[in-house]
Design a protein around this motif. Structure first.
Motif, PDB file in Angstrom:
ATOM      1  N   LEU A  44       0.862  -1.288   0.124  1.00  0.00           N
ATOM      2  CA  LEU A  44       0.191  -0.089   0.225  1.00  0.00           C
ATOM      3  C   LEU A  44       0.847   1.322   0.058  1.00  0.00           C
ATOM      4  O   LEU A  44       0.728   2.461  -0.690  1.00  0.00           O
ATOM      5  CB  LEU A  44      -1.003  -0.006   0.995  1.00  0.00           C
ATOM      6  CG  LEU A  44      -2.197  -1.073   1.426  1.00  0.00           C
ATOM      7  CD1 LEU A  44      -2.977  -0.892   2.440  1.00  0.00           C
ATOM      8  CD2 LEU A  44      -2.830  -0.948  -0.175  1.00  0.00           C
ATOM      9  N   VAL A  45       2.195   1.158   0.659  1.00  0.00           N
ATOM     10  CA  VAL A  45       2.825   2.403   0.828  1.00  0.00           C
ATOM     11  C   VAL A  45       3.431   2.763  -0.281  1.00  0.00           C
ATOM     12  O   VAL A  45       3.487   3.799  -0.878  1.00  0.00           O
ATOM     13  CB  VAL A  45       3.932   2.117   1.913  1.00  0.00           C
ATOM     14  CG1 VAL A  45       4.958   3.247   1.921  1.00  0.00           C
ATOM     15  CG2 VAL A  45       3.205   2.467   3.220  1.00  0.00           C
ATOM     16  N   ARG A  55       2.157   2.030  -3.368  1.00  0.00           N
ATOM     17  CA  ARG A  55       1.459   2.625  -4.405  1.00  0.00           C
ATOM     18  C   ARG A  55       1.299   3.928  -4.005  1.00  0.00           C
ATOM     19  O   ARG A  55       1.230   4.602  -4.808  1.00  0.00           O
ATOM     20  CB  ARG A  55      -0.097   1.814  -3.853  1.00  0.00           C
ATOM     21  CG  ARG A  55      -0.345   0.516  -4.499  1.00  0.00           C
ATOM     22  CD  ARG A  55      -1.529   0.361  -5.286  1.00  0.00           C
ATOM     23  NE  ARG A  55      -1.327   1.272  -6.464  1.00  0.00           N
ATOM     24  CZ  ARG A  55      -1.016   0.623  -7.701  1.00  0.00           C
ATOM     25  NH1 ARG A  55      -1.107  -0.778  -7.587  1.00  0.00           N
ATOM     26  NH2 ARG A  55      -0.693   1.044  -8.552  1.00  0.00           N
ATOM     27  N   LEU A  56       1.106   4.394  -2.451  1.00  0.00           N
ATOM     28  CA  LEU A  56       0.729   5.621  -2.355  1.00  0.00           C
ATOM     29  C   LEU A  56       1.935   6.600  -2.747  1.00  0.00           C
ATOM     30  O   LEU A  56       1.613   7.599  -3.249  1.00  0.00           O
ATOM     31  CB  LEU A  56       0.791   5.662  -0.581  1.00  0.00           C
ATOM     32  CG  LEU A  56       0.234   6.965  -0.079  1.00  0.00           C
ATOM     33  CD1 LEU A  56      -1.181   7.469  -0.456  1.00  0.00           C
ATOM     34  CD2 LEU A  56       0.781   7.202   1.346  1.00  0.00           C
ATOM     35  N   SER A  58       1.744   8.024  -6.208  1.00  0.00           N
ATOM     36  CA  SER A  58       0.744   8.381  -6.814  1.00  0.00           C
ATOM     37  C   SER A  58       0.636   9.775  -6.539  1.00  0.00           C
ATOM     38  O   SER A  58       1.600  10.448  -5.980  1.00  0.00           O
ATOM     39  CB  SER A  58      -0.336   8.082  -6.133  1.00  0.00           C
ATOM     40  OG  SER A  58      -0.424   8.447  -4.569  1.00  0.00           O
ATOM     41  N   LEU A  97      -2.277   8.976   8.984  1.00  0.00           N
ATOM     42  CA  LEU A  97      -2.001   7.599   8.491  1.00  0.00           C
ATOM     43  C   LEU A  97      -0.604   6.890   9.158  1.00  0.00           C
ATOM     44  O   LEU A  97      -0.857   5.876   9.597  1.00  0.00           O
ATOM     45  CB  LEU A  97      -1.661   7.929   6.861  1.00  0.00           C
ATOM     46  CG  LEU A  97      -1.887   6.530   6.122  1.00  0.00           C
ATOM     47  CD1 LEU A  97      -3.160   6.048   6.044  1.00  0.00           C
ATOM     48  CD2 LEU A  97      -1.146   6.981   4.854  1.00  0.00           C
ATOM     49  N   LEU A 117      -7.013  10.039  -1.257  1.00  0.00           N
ATOM     50  CA  LEU A 117      -5.874   8.964  -0.650  1.00  0.00           C
ATOM     51  C   LEU A 117      -6.304   7.569  -0.673  1.00  0.00           C
ATOM     52  O   LEU A 117      -5.484   6.923  -1.080  1.00  0.00           O
ATOM     53  CB  LEU A 117      -6.113   9.502   0.871  1.00  0.00           C
ATOM     54  CG  LEU A 117      -5.044   8.846   1.778  1.00  0.00           C
ATOM     55  CD1 LEU A 117      -3.581   8.893   1.594  1.00  0.00           C
ATOM     56  CD2 LEU A 117      -5.486   9.066   3.194  1.00  0.00           C
ATOM     57  N   ASP A 169      -5.623   6.288  -4.196  1.00  0.00           N
ATOM     58  CA  ASP A 169      -4.007   6.165  -4.295  1.00  0.00           C
ATOM     59  C   ASP A 169      -3.537   5.233  -3.614  1.00  0.00           C
ATOM     60  O   ASP A 169      -2.551   4.401  -4.203  1.00  0.00           O
ATOM     61  CB  ASP A 169      -3.412   7.487  -3.757  1.00  0.00           C
ATOM     62  CG  ASP A 169      -3.743   8.773  -4.861  1.00  0.00           C
ATOM     63  OD1 ASP A 169      -4.228   8.461  -5.966  1.00  0.00           O
ATOM     64  OD2 ASP A 169      -3.091   9.974  -4.490  1.00  0.00           O
ATOM     65  N   LEU A 170      -4.154   4.817  -2.592  1.00  0.00           N
ATOM     66  CA  LEU A 170      -3.326   3.607  -1.492  1.00  0.00           C
ATOM     67  C   LEU A 170      -3.645   2.197  -2.248  1.00  0.00           C
ATOM     68  O   LEU A 170      -2.940   1.519  -2.297  1.00  0.00           O
ATOM     69  CB  LEU A 170      -4.331   3.671  -0.281  1.00  0.00           C
ATOM     70  CG  LEU A 170      -3.803   4.369   0.828  1.00  0.00           C
ATOM     71  CD1 LEU A 170      -4.507   4.375   2.131  1.00  0.00           C
ATOM     72  CD2 LEU A 170      -2.242   3.832   1.199  1.00  0.00           C
ATOM     73  N   PHE A 171      -4.927   2.224  -2.953  1.00  0.00           N
ATOM     74  CA  PHE A 171      -5.414   0.895  -3.518  1.00  0.00           C
ATOM     75  C   PHE A 171      -5.247   0.832  -4.878  1.00  0.00           C
ATOM     76  O   PHE A 171      -5.319  -0.209  -5.628  1.00  0.00           O
ATOM     77  CB  PHE A 171      -6.967   0.508  -2.991  1.00  0.00           C
ATOM     78  CG  PHE A 171      -7.170   0.515  -1.366  1.00  0.00           C
ATOM     79  CD1 PHE A 171      -6.528  -0.630  -0.777  1.00  0.00           C
ATOM     80  CD2 PHE A 171      -7.429   1.502  -0.835  1.00  0.00           C
ATOM     81  CE1 PHE A 171      -6.792  -0.606   0.499  1.00  0.00           C
ATOM     82  CE2 PHE A 171      -7.469   1.349   0.400  1.00  0.00           C
ATOM     83  CZ  PHE A 171      -7.147   0.065   1.220  1.00  0.00           C
ATOM     84  N   GLY A 172      -4.795   1.910  -5.627  1.00  0.00           N
ATOM     85  CA  GLY A 172      -4.514   1.843  -6.843  1.00  0.00           C
ATOM     86  C   GLY A 172      -5.662   1.567  -7.727  1.00  0.00           C
ATOM     87  O   GLY A 172      -5.652   0.560  -8.592  1.00  0.00           O
ATOM     88  N   GLN A 200      -8.035   5.649 -10.519  1.00  0.00           N
ATOM     89  CA  GLN A 200      -6.660   6.550 -10.228  1.00  0.00           C
ATOM     90  C   GLN A 200      -5.672   6.228 -11.421  1.00  0.00           C
ATOM     91  O   GLN A 200      -5.045   6.933 -11.827  1.00  0.00           O
ATOM     92  CB  GLN A 200      -6.260   5.962  -8.935  1.00  0.00           C
ATOM     93  CG  GLN A 200      -5.193   6.871  -8.350  1.00  0.00           C
ATOM     94  CD  GLN A 200      -3.749   6.267  -8.736  1.00  0.00           C
ATOM     95  OE1 GLN A 200      -3.812   4.919  -8.676  1.00  0.00           O
ATOM     96  NE2 GLN A 200      -2.471   6.845  -8.515  1.00  0.00           N
ATOM     97  N   GLU A 207      -3.914   8.874 -13.844  1.00  0.00           N
ATOM     98  CA  GLU A 207      -2.597   9.113 -13.770  1.00  0.00           C
ATOM     99  C   GLU A 207      -2.129   8.979 -15.295  1.00  0.00           C
ATOM    100  O   GLU A 207      -1.034   9.993 -15.577  1.00  0.00           O
ATOM    101  CB  GLU A 207      -1.986   8.097 -12.641  1.00  0.00           C
ATOM    102  CG  GLU A 207      -0.395   8.478 -12.605  1.00  0.00           C
ATOM    103  CD  GLU A 207      -0.144   9.744 -11.546  1.00  0.00           C
ATOM    104  OE1 GLU A 207       0.931  10.086 -10.998  1.00  0.00           O
ATOM    105  OE2 GLU A 207      -1.326  10.375 -11.168  1.00  0.00           O
TER     106      GLU A 207
END
Ligand SMILES: Nc1ncnc2c1ncn2[C@@H]1O[C@H](COP(=O)(O)OP(=O)(O)OP(=O)(O)O)[C@@H](O)[C@H]1O
Ligand SMILES: [Mg+2]
Lengths: 326, 253
Positions: free
Chosen positions: A173-174, A176-177, A180, A213, B109, B112-115, B119, B123
């Motif tokens: 997850l990180v 991914r974050l 982004s 977070l 958020l 973005d976290l889970f793509g 998203q 992008e």
């Protein structure tokens, strides 16, 4: 733009997973315990890295959120008999809540003030916990039950797998974050907050979000720690833990995915390997931190490993068609 | 388009900007000139929300923006660059420009976290738009370079392009030609002309008087925080007070 997965990299990844899966069956309880601590510290280092490495928020009080997570989870489990999954989530939420308050008070400060204020607030939180009656004061919380799994108490190996899965999810997850728009925005704030604002970034809101977070994850780590140790005491959560986590992030490599993971494992395993020096553990962390800042300011990950021919050739093999074209 | 009415900015006892009024007309290039310390940058900062005006009122497209925060001003459609370049040093040219699109990104958020697919799609679209813009301003070939490794002139240009990516209606440039050599300055001049012709209103602070005279439709002259003159290049060039305070005798006729 479809990302191709390199077969060699995939094989390497699967091999690593196989190793992590087989490993606990071949080693002693003591080693499993170290592995679990590694996992917990990876969570702490990865979460602190979101603040320090990606956003440039130099929080020195990260241990406080670890502590709040641990106590929230431990007290709910022992006093109210609540099941582990709920305690776990509550640990994260409790830490995130206090994180929001601390963030609100400190995130408008600049670097050095923020560092000291977070350190001070972290200490205050620990002292409150050490002296409050609902936390059992200096006695700590004992008898925290292991989680239940299919009708029996989790074994250490099962706990190890739970931590492993959580760490893998977190790292996924990180990563991914940070790749982004949110991640890019954090890096903007780190590089130049004024320029970020001039592009329409609400800097304070982003800092708050990432603080919450990050503290949430630290709280989850705290819950795992309390549950695995089955006994916690406020003295487990001194400032030196904050400094250790910072050392893990800095030595591994700030603002990278693998840096804090490598740093956490290294600083968790090395001291065990050289136990006879255990009295000097804190001193060694300090020296390691200084050396790394002097000779590897971007951490181990930032070193030019490709100067070593063997590593260069491995990288070459892995890289073919793995380089993202943008 | 933008009205500043009697705007003052004080730092303690020092009045850096003293009751300055200014009106920017759509599609013009409006320049602010004046000696060092005249309060030009401070006036910019008052518009863009870095320093709150102590007095006065600023309206943009009919909306009061006095005292708004920096990001709110940016979201109203005012882009800017800084006197000392503020690029994102750890990022490439392309990433810097991607940053400019920030306010147009919808994914939050959780996306973005889970793509989530939306998203990913967004992008990818952003990347396309960004490449288009880079091609248009002739920075495409350098898109993978670290922003800080660009030649100086192109760093200034990149900062402008990044601000353009926010989709502003008014673009404020604080000494864009500072430190440039003559050929870089000439290129910059053409570039500013071009983006102005494409419909961007421009407010410009500049010490390069030749450049200002040939570019600006309107020039406002500040000295010691006050406005001492305003008008077309010809009017300003022949104003006694301006010659006295800033231009010097050689600029008469
Ligand atoms: N944050 C601040 N605090 C105190 N004084 C300031 C501040 N910012 C600017 N000043 C003062 O305000 C005055 C105007 O400064 P400003 O930077 O606006 O001038 P300028 O016209 O942009 O000059 P230059 O051409 O050198 O860029 C100067 O006397 C400066 O010292
Ligand atoms: Mg200035």
């Amino acid at each position: 733009m479809k990302k191709k997965i390199n077969p060699r990299a995939l094989i390497l990844l699967l091999a690593l997973l196989a190793l992590l899966t087989a490993f606990p069956f071949c080693v002693s309880n003591y080693i499993i315990q170290i592995a679990v601590y590694c996992g917990i510290y990876i969570m702490l280092a990865v979460s602190l890295n979101l603040l320090v490495g990606y956003t440039g928020i130099f929080s020195m009080g990260h241990v406080a959120f670890f502590c709040i997570g641990a106590y929230t989870s431990a007290l709910l489990a022992t006093k109210l008999g609540i099941a582990f999954p709920l305690c776990f989530i509550a640990g994260g939420i409790g830490a995130a809540f206090i994180g929001a308050l601390v963030g609100f008070a400190t995130l408008r400060l600049n670097d050095i003030f923020l560092a000291f204020t977070t350190m001070g607030l972290g200490e205050v939180i620990r002292i409150i916990i050490q002296n409050a009656s609902f936390t059992n004061g200096a006695l700590g919380v004992a008898g925290i039950p292991m989680p239940m799994l299919a009708g029996h108490k989790m074994t250490r190996i099962e706990f190890y797998f739970m931590v492993l899965i959580l760490v893998l999810i977190l790292v996924y997850l990180v990563s991914r974050l940070v790749h982004s728009n949110t991640g890019r925005t954090l890096k903007m704030i780190r590089d130049d907050a004024n320029a970020a604002s001039s592009l329409g970034v609400n800097v304070f809101r982003y800092k708050m979000t990432i603080m919450i977070l990050s503290c949430f994850v630290a709280g989850l780590a705290g819950s795992l720690y309390a549950t695995f140790l089955q006994y916690i005491n406020a003295s487990n959560f001194s400032i030196s833990i904050s400094i250790n986590i910072i050392a893990m992030v800095a030595i591994g490599g700030m603002g990278t995915i693998s840096g804090p993971i490598i740093g956490a494992i290294l600083l968790q395993v090395l001291p065990e390997a050289i136990r006879f020096l255990s009295n000097y553990r804190q001193l060694m962390f300090g020296i390691a931190l200084v050396i790394s800042i002097m000779f590897a300011p971007r951490g181990l990950v930032g070193l030019n490993w490709k100067r070593i021919p063997f590593i260069a050739s491995v990288c070459e093999k892995l890289k073919t068609n793995n380089g993202k074209e943008i | 388009m933008l009205y500043a009415e009697e705007v003052s900015v004080r730092f303690g006892g020092l009045t850096a900007v003293d009751r300055v009024s200014l009106h920017i007309v759509p599609d013009e290039i409006h320049a602010i000139i004046g000696p060092n310390g005249a309060g030009k940058s401070t006036f910019f900062n008052a518009i863009s929300g870095i320093n709150k005006p102590s007095e006065g009122k600023i309206t943009f497209q009919g909306k009061d923006i006095t005292g708004l925060k920096q990001h709110q001003v940016a979201q109203m459609g005012i882009g800017r660059t800084f006197q000392n370049i503020k690029l994102f040093g750890s990022m490439t040219v392309m990433e810097n420009v991607l940053c400019g699109y920030h306010q147009h990104v919808k994914s939050g958020l959780v996306h973005d976290l889970f793509g989530l697919p939306s998203q990913m799609r967004e992008e990818a679209e952003l990347l396309e738009r960004c490449k288009e813009l880079l091609a248009r301003v002739e920075l495409y070939d350098k898109r993978m370079m670290k922003a800080n490794n660009l030649p100086y002139g192109e760093q200034r240009k990149l900062e402008i392009v990044r601000a353009m990516a926010t989709g502003p209606k008014l673009l404020m440039l604080d000494e864009p030609a500072a430190g440039m050599n003559p050929s870089e300055t000439e290129e910059l001049k053409q570039f500013i002309r071009k983006i102005n012709a494409e419909g961007l209103t421009i407010l410009l602070i500049e010490h390069d008087v030749k450049m200002v005279m040939s570019l600006a439709d309107t020039i406002t002259v500040l000295d010691h925080g006050s406005k001492i003159a305003e008008g077309s290049a010809d009017e300003v060039k022949n104003d006694e007070k301006v010659i006295e305070a800033y231009l010097g005798k050689s600029y008469r006729r």
